[in-house]
Design a protein around this motif. Structure first.
Motif, mmCIF file in Angstrom:
data_model
loop_
_atom_site.group_PDB
_atom_site.id
_atom_site.type_symbol
_atom_site.label_atom_id
_atom_site.label_comp_id
_atom_site.label_asym_id
_atom_site.label_seq_id
_atom_site.Cartn_x
_atom_site.Cartn_y
_atom_site.Cartn_z
ATOM 1 N N MET A 142 0.817 -1.211 0.000
ATOM 2 C CA MET A 142 0.000 0.000 0.000
ATOM 3 C C MET A 142 0.850 1.261 0.000
ATOM 4 O O MET A 142 0.482 2.254 -0.624
ATOM 5 N N HIS A 143 1.989 1.251 0.672
ATOM 6 C CA HIS A 143 2.869 2.426 0.623
ATOM 7 C C HIS A 143 3.334 2.671 -0.810
ATOM 8 O O HIS A 143 3.316 3.814 -1.280
ATOM 9 N N ALA A 162 0.856 14.648 -5.154
ATOM 10 C CA ALA A 162 2.088 14.968 -4.429
ATOM 11 C C ALA A 162 1.829 15.532 -3.043
ATOM 12 O O ALA A 162 2.519 15.172 -2.082
ATOM 13 N N GLU A 163 0.836 16.402 -2.901
ATOM 14 C CA GLU A 163 0.583 17.039 -1.603
ATOM 15 C C GLU A 163 0.051 16.068 -0.550
ATOM 16 O O GLU A 163 0.112 16.343 0.642
ATOM 17 N N LEU A 164 -0.435 14.926 -0.966
ATOM 18 C CA LEU A 164 -0.983 13.945 -0.028
ATOM 19 C C LEU A 164 0.027 12.839 0.315
ATOM 20 O O LEU A 164 -0.136 12.145 1.315
ATOM 21 N N ARG A 165 1.070 12.705 -0.474
ATOM 22 C CA ARG A 165 2.043 11.619 -0.263
ATOM 23 C C ARG A 165 2.751 11.706 1.089
ATOM 24 O O ARG A 165 3.078 10.690 1.685
ATOM 25 N N SER A 166 2.965 12.914 1.579
ATOM 26 C CA SER A 166 3.648 13.068 2.871
ATOM 27 C C SER A 166 2.786 12.572 4.034
ATOM 28 O O SER A 166 3.284 12.380 5.143
ATOM 29 N N PRO A 201 -7.494 8.148 -3.687
ATOM 30 C CA PRO A 201 -7.121 9.446 -3.099
ATOM 31 C C PRO A 201 -8.202 10.036 -2.184
ATOM 32 O O PRO A 201 -7.900 10.467 -1.071
ATOM 33 N N ALA A 202 -9.433 10.039 -2.631
ATOM 34 C CA ALA A 202 -10.512 10.608 -1.813
ATOM 35 C C ALA A 202 -10.727 9.796 -0.547
ATOM 36 O O ALA A 202 -10.932 10.360 0.542
ATOM 37 N N LEU A 203 -10.673 8.497 -0.663
ATOM 38 C CA LEU A 203 -10.878 7.627 0.503
ATOM 39 C C LEU A 203 -9.714 7.765 1.488
ATOM 40 O O LEU A 203 -9.924 7.751 2.706
ATOM 41 N N THR A 204 -8.510 7.927 0.972
ATOM 42 C CA THR A 204 -7.345 8.128 1.839
ATOM 43 C C THR A 204 -7.471 9.449 2.596
ATOM 44 O O THR A 204 -7.210 9.514 3.805
#
Length: 144
Positions: free
Chosen positions: A78-79, A88-92, A114-117
């Motif tokens: 998953m990582h 990119a802004e959510l990867r951190s 992305p939305a669920l994360t």
């Protein structure tokens, strides 16, 4: 693995019947050898109880360790997937996800990930809550 679709209601891995039967037989063996050890105490009967317990504990421990290894693989998988799919802004934020959340997110397709994360991080969703939100279920029939 199978032609039938997987979803929230049928995604849980159930140990094979053989595993359940073996555990029940071994547990019954612990009880029977324990009764014999109480009725006719001897070094042999006590040793039999200890051996029976060791076998049951070893079998259960083996299953637990396999599940733990699977969880480590899921975390890695998953990582890597989130690094590829998230903006990119959510990867951190990936390290902030709990293992249980990663387990839930793995069933989502790349488009809804992305939305669920984001929701999982913001709302602290549990694995069960995340799985219930998945629209396009990505099956995993290899779960231990």
């Amino acid at each position: 693995m199978t032609d039938r679709p997987q979803n929230f209601s049928n995604h849980r891995a159930i140990p094979p019947t053989a595993f359940i039967v073996v555990v029940l037989i071994l547990a019954a063996n612990v009880v029977v050898t324990g009764v014999y050890a109480v009725r006719a105490p001897s070094l042999g009967s006590v040793w039999g109880v200890l051996a029976a317990l060791a076998i049951v504990v070893g079998l259960v421990l083996a299953r637990v360790l396999v599940q733990r290894m699977q969880d480590r693989i899921i975390r890695l998988e998953m990582h890597v997937r989130l690094e590829r799919v998230l903006p990119a802004e959510l990867r951190s934020e990936i390290p902030k996800l709990k293992l249980s959340q990663l387990v839930g997110l793995r069933f989502a397709n790349d488009a809804e990930l992305p939305a669920l994360t984001t929701r999982a991080l913001r709302e602290g969703l549990t694995s069960e809550q995340i799985k219930r939100e998945v629209k396009d279920w990505q099956a995993d029939w290899l779960r231990v």
